[in-house]
Write an enzyme that holds these catalytic residues in place. Structure first.
Site, PDB file in Angstrom:
ATOM      1  N   LEU A  33     -34.686  -8.708  -0.459  1.00 57.89           N
ATOM      2  CA  LEU A  33     -36.039  -8.178  -0.673  1.00 57.89           C
ATOM      3  C   LEU A  33     -36.467  -7.377   0.551  1.00 57.89           C
ATOM      4  O   LEU A  33     -37.657  -7.315   0.856  1.00 57.89           O
ATOM      5  CB  LEU A  33     -37.025  -9.320  -0.934  1.00 57.89           C
ATOM      6  CG  LEU A  33     -37.082  -9.885  -2.361  1.00 57.89           C
ATOM      7  CD1 LEU A  33     -38.190 -10.923  -2.469  1.00 57.89           C
ATOM      8  CD2 LEU A  33     -37.286  -8.793  -3.409  1.00 57.89           C
TER       9      LEU A  33
ATOM     10  N   GLU B   5     -19.341  -6.519   2.860  1.00 61.15           N
ATOM     11  CA  GLU B   5     -18.840  -5.955   4.108  1.00 61.15           C
ATOM     12  C   GLU B   5     -19.654  -6.574   5.249  1.00 61.15           C
ATOM     13  O   GLU B   5     -20.852  -6.812   5.124  1.00 61.15           O
ATOM     14  CB  GLU B   5     -18.972  -4.433   4.099  1.00 61.15           C
ATOM     15  CG  GLU B   5     -18.109  -3.823   3.010  1.00 61.15           C
ATOM     16  CD  GLU B   5     -18.011  -2.307   3.075  1.00 61.15           C
ATOM     17  OE1 GLU B   5     -18.365  -1.717   4.106  1.00 61.15           O
ATOM     18  OE2 GLU B   5     -17.571  -1.722   2.072  1.00 61.15           O
TER      19      GLU B   5
ATOM     20  N   CYS C 239     -20.215   0.204  -3.160  1.00 62.13           N
ATOM     21  CA  CYS C 239     -20.261  -0.734  -4.294  1.00 62.13           C
ATOM     22  C   CYS C 239     -21.507  -0.600  -5.167  1.00 62.13           C
ATOM     23  O   CYS C 239     -21.424  -0.162  -6.304  1.00 62.13           O
ATOM     24  CB  CYS C 239     -20.137  -2.157  -3.780  1.00 62.13           C
ATOM     25  SG  CYS C 239     -18.620  -2.408  -2.847  1.00 62.13           S
TER      26      CYS C 239
ATOM     27  N   GLU D  17     -14.255 -10.306  -7.165  1.00 65.84           N
ATOM     28  CA  GLU D  17     -14.508 -10.621  -5.766  1.00 65.84           C
ATOM     29  C   GLU D  17     -15.965 -10.312  -5.434  1.00 65.84           C
ATOM     30  O   GLU D  17     -16.502  -9.328  -5.900  1.00 65.84           O
ATOM     31  CB  GLU D  17     -13.578  -9.724  -4.927  1.00 65.84           C
ATOM     32  CG  GLU D  17     -13.645  -9.949  -3.465  1.00 65.84           C
ATOM     33  CD  GLU D  17     -13.337 -11.387  -3.116  1.00 65.84           C
ATOM     34  OE1 GLU D  17     -12.258 -11.871  -3.472  1.00 65.84           O
ATOM     35  OE2 GLU D  17     -14.191 -12.026  -2.478  1.00 65.84           O
TER      36      GLU D  17
ATOM     37  N   ASN E 207     -23.890  -7.266  -9.155  1.00 63.90           N
ATOM     38  CA  ASN E 207     -24.259  -6.102  -8.350  1.00 63.90           C
ATOM     39  C   ASN E 207     -25.469  -5.370  -8.940  1.00 63.90           C
ATOM     40  O   ASN E 207     -26.324  -4.870  -8.207  1.00 63.90           O
ATOM     41  CB  ASN E 207     -23.069  -5.154  -8.189  1.00 63.90           C
ATOM     42  CG  ASN E 207     -22.171  -5.577  -7.030  1.00 63.90           C
ATOM     43  OD1 ASN E 207     -22.427  -6.595  -6.391  1.00 63.90           O
ATOM     44  ND2 ASN E 207     -21.131  -4.809  -6.753  1.00 63.90           N
TER      45      ASN E 207
ATOM     46  N   ASP F 209       0.853  -1.186   0.000  1.00 65.29           N
ATOM     47  CA  ASP F 209       0.000   0.000   0.000  1.00 65.29           C
ATOM     48  C   ASP F 209       0.888   1.234   0.000  1.00 65.29           C
ATOM     49  O   ASP F 209       1.966   1.222   0.600  1.00 65.29           O
ATOM     50  CB  ASP F 209      -0.921   0.012   1.224  1.00 65.29           C
ATOM     51  CG  ASP F 209      -2.186   0.797   0.942  1.00 65.29           C
ATOM     52  OD1 ASP F 209      -3.257   0.184   0.787  1.00 65.29           O
ATOM     53  OD2 ASP F 209      -2.096   2.044   0.836  1.00 65.29           O
TER      54      ASP F 209
HETATM   55  C1  UGA Z   1     -22.157  -5.678  -2.284  1.00 61.03           C
HETATM   56  C2  UGA Z   1     -22.510  -7.074  -2.808  1.00 61.03           C
HETATM   57  O1  UGA Z   1     -23.547  -7.636  -2.009  1.00 61.03           O
HETATM   58  C3  UGA Z   1     -21.272  -8.000  -2.741  1.00 61.03           C
HETATM   59  O2  UGA Z   1     -21.577  -9.264  -3.296  1.00 61.03           O
HETATM   60  C4  UGA Z   1     -20.148  -7.342  -3.547  1.00 61.03           C
HETATM   61  O3  UGA Z   1     -18.965  -8.114  -3.529  1.00 61.03           O
HETATM   62  C5  UGA Z   1     -19.845  -5.982  -2.967  1.00 61.03           C
HETATM   63  O4  UGA Z   1     -21.045  -5.166  -3.021  1.00 61.03           O
HETATM   64  C6  UGA Z   1     -18.763  -5.353  -3.801  1.00 61.03           C
HETATM   65  O5  UGA Z   1     -19.027  -4.994  -4.959  1.00 61.03           O
HETATM   66  O6  UGA Z   1     -17.618  -5.300  -3.355  1.00 61.03           O
HETATM   67  P1  UGA Z   1     -21.897  -4.619   0.164  1.00 61.03           P
HETATM   68  O7  UGA Z   1     -21.725  -3.302  -0.521  1.00 61.03           O
HETATM   69  O8  UGA Z   1     -20.981  -5.015   1.265  1.00 61.03           O
HETATM   70  O9  UGA Z   1     -21.810  -5.814  -0.916  1.00 61.03           O
HETATM   71  O10 UGA Z   1     -23.346  -4.600   0.775  1.00 61.03           O
HETATM   72  P2  UGA Z   1     -24.728  -5.362   0.560  1.00 61.03           P
HETATM   73  O11 UGA Z   1     -24.899  -6.391   1.604  1.00 61.03           O
HETATM   74  O12 UGA Z   1     -24.886  -5.768  -0.850  1.00 61.03           O
HETATM   75  O13 UGA Z   1     -25.743  -4.176   0.866  1.00 61.03           O
HETATM   76  C7  UGA Z   1     -25.761  -3.022   0.036  1.00 61.03           C
HETATM   77  C8  UGA Z   1     -26.845  -2.073   0.472  1.00 61.03           C
HETATM   78  O14 UGA Z   1     -28.115  -2.607   0.166  1.00 61.03           O
HETATM   79  C9  UGA Z   1     -26.870  -1.748   1.967  1.00 61.03           C
HETATM   80  O15 UGA Z   1     -27.062  -0.358   2.132  1.00 61.03           O
HETATM   81  C10 UGA Z   1     -28.050  -2.529   2.490  1.00 61.03           C
HETATM   82  O16 UGA Z   1     -28.640  -1.935   3.608  1.00 61.03           O
HETATM   83  C11 UGA Z   1     -28.978  -2.482   1.286  1.00 61.03           C
HETATM   84  N1  UGA Z   1     -29.952  -3.584   1.234  1.00 61.03           N
HETATM   85  C12 UGA Z   1     -29.540  -4.874   1.125  1.00 61.03           C
HETATM   86  C13 UGA Z   1     -31.312  -3.287   1.264  1.00 61.03           C
HETATM   87  O17 UGA Z   1     -31.715  -2.107   1.350  1.00 61.03           O
HETATM   88  N2  UGA Z   1     -32.219  -4.318   1.191  1.00 61.03           N
HETATM   89  C14 UGA Z   1     -31.830  -5.605   1.090  1.00 61.03           C
HETATM   90  O18 UGA Z   1     -32.700  -6.494   1.023  1.00 61.03           O
HETATM   91  C15 UGA Z   1     -30.461  -5.897   1.068  1.00 61.03           C
END
Ligand code: UGA
Length: 451
Positions: free
Chosen positions: A267, A169, A277, A165, A225, A43
């Site tokens: 959902l 998080e 992301c 990947e 995504n 880094d």
């Molecule tokens: C997301 C993807 O889920 C991962 O598979 C991917 O690797 C990652 O991006 C990336 O591109 O690196 P992440 O950003 O950690 O992961 O978070 P998510 O769990 O996907 O949630 C994203 C957002 O959606 C959050 O703000 C969460 O609160 C919201 N969310 C999620 C909802 O509003 N409703 C849901 O049913 C699920």
């Protein structure tokens, strides 16, 4: 020399470089060392390098500090800011740098990818394999292969592969060591063989590996995504319909989710998706499609984005209604700042967006978060950050539940009643048992559920 191999080592030791030690890189480096490989993480931020070498991650991720400490102690993991040391210390290099949204544009900013390629390539040894993990617009891997070939020392044979990947998080370690699938874009059986060796322990658990070309590997990531974002915006669009018709979006999601063709995950209706992301990835995907003359193919993602942004406006409107339009001078207690629970990430956080909107309209806004308070304060210094839930809600005219941390779900409405000025709660995540709050005399409102 290859690092000491102790009894926890489950695979053959390879020498791996990890370029960029943010979310993805720090987790990947620690997990690969735990699989038994010798790993050197690079880094440019010396402070981050020092901290990682002490076993302290730059971000909050459950279990990561412990895993860093454990793997550092084996001698198989180290971090440096020296690119030559990294190039010489590894044979397979994973590019894990960030690809944020470009200032003033929907497109991805690839500055860090090109910088990694340009700094690393001149020092690569013969036979090195450069593996991209960062989320990039389709076509980038091809370009990376060209630049690596141009910049690596004459006479060296260096290959490129792409290995997106999918870690989330909050679940980053589990998603890295027990992923649903591995995807690799390769141009030779040798590259495939070497990546199979990197992930041998994971593959032996029966994890499927999709072996494909560069373009497909890059697209799998952004398509996944985009699909997830679409699923969330779909249910949030249903929430809009439910709000007007008196239907209940949580029950609707439960019912449609039982159809295995639809599935119940992702959902959950509420204030929508944020983070580093999904929002930037759907925009970068649209920007790339436009470059390819295919804007129409992804036009629906404009709507996915718009539905998501609208949820934040609706939340602001509902809170304003609950305050009987007296936002100015009111005290608003916001529970949650992170874009989701089990994270200290506040990038594009819907919670902070709404909090700051209300502050701009004259409310005193206090924000609490179990982990993200320091990041929130850095980005939104104009909001207040009391150290406890109690100090956040005391004298409040309304309480907003904006990030579904477990500790908020377990709050006792009767106890909280004693602290607030007005018993009003807005549930932006549809996770609270509103009947319980109503029984304690609270006025409640949520998104897509009858009030
Ligand atoms: C997301 C993807 O889920 C991962 O598979 C991917 O690797 C990652 O991006 C990336 O591109 O690196 P992440 O950003 O950690 O992961 O978070 P998510 O769990 O996907 O949630 C994203 C957002 O959606 C959050 O703000 C969460 O609160 C919201 N969310 C999620 C909802 O509003 N409703 C849901 O049913 C699920």
């Amino acid at each position: 020399m290859v690092g000491r191999v102790n009894s926890t080592v489950k695979g053959a030791s390879l020498r791996l470089g990890v370029i960029g030690t943010g979310y993805l890189g720090a987790v990947h480096a620690a997990c690969m060392a735990d699989l038994g490989h010798e790993v050197i993480g690079l880094d440019t931020d010396q402070e981050r390098v020092n901290s990682l070498n002490r076993g302290v991650a730059p971000i909050y991720e459950p279990g990561l500090d412990d895993l860093l400490k454990k793997t550092l102690a084996t001698g198989r993991l180290r971090f440096t800011s020296d690119v030559v040391e990294t190039a010489k210390g590894a044979d397979i290099h994973f590019i894990c740098v960030g690809t944020p949204q470009k200032e003033g544009s929907n497109a991805a900013d690839l500055t860090y990818v090109w910088s990694a390629v340009e700094h690393l390539s001149p020092h690569l040894s013969d036979g090195a394999l450069v593996v991209g993990k960062s989320t990039v617009p389709v076509g980038t891997a091809e370009e990376v292969a060209k630049r690596v070939a141009q910049l690596s020392p004459p006479g060296t044979n260096v290959e490129v592969a792409w290995n997106p990947e999918f870690l989330r998080e909050g679940f980053a370690i589990a998603d890295t060591v027990s992923p649903d699938r591995l995807v690799i874009g390769v141009r030779s059986t040798e590259a495939e063989k070497r990546l199979r060796e990197v992930y041998r322990v994971i593959l032996e658990k029966g994890t499927p590996m999709v072996v494909t070309d560069f373009a497909t590997a890059e697209l799998v990531k952004v398509a996944a995504n985009a699909f997830l974002a679409t699923k969330i915006s779909f249910i949030n669009a249903m929430a809009e319909i439910c709000e007007v018709t008196g239907a209940n979006v949580t029950e609707l999601a439960n019912a449609i989710g039982q159809d295995p063709r639809i599935g119940s995950r992702f959902l959950r209706a509420g204030i929508g998706f944020g983070g580093g992301c999904l929002p930037k990835d759907i925009r970068a995907f649209m920007a790339r499609a436009e470059e390819l003359g295919l804007a129409e193919s992804l036009a629906f993602l404009t709507e996915v984005d718009a539905i998501n942004q609208r949820r934040r406006d609706t939340a602001t409107k509902y809170v304003t209604d609950m305050l009987e339009n007296r936002v100015e001078g009111s005290v608003v207690a916001v529970l949650g700042a992170a874009f989701k629970p089990d994270s200290d990430d506040v990038r594009d956080s819907p919670a902070l967006f709404v909090a700051d909107k209300l502050r701009a309209r004259g409310a005193t806004v206090r924000v609490h978060d179990p982990r993200a308070q320091h990041n929130a304060k850095r980005n939104y210094p104009q909001l207040e950050y009391p150290p406890s839930v109690e100090e956040t809600v005391v004298g409040a005219d309304i309480v907003l539940h904006m990030t579904e941390w477990a500790e908020y779900r377990n709050l006792n409405p009767t106890e909280i009643s004693k602290l607030v000025r007005h018993k009003r709660i807005f549930d932006g995540r549809n996770e609270l048992d509103l009947k319980q709050w109503q029984s304690a005399g609270w006025a409640t409102k949520s998104l897509g559920r009858p009030q």
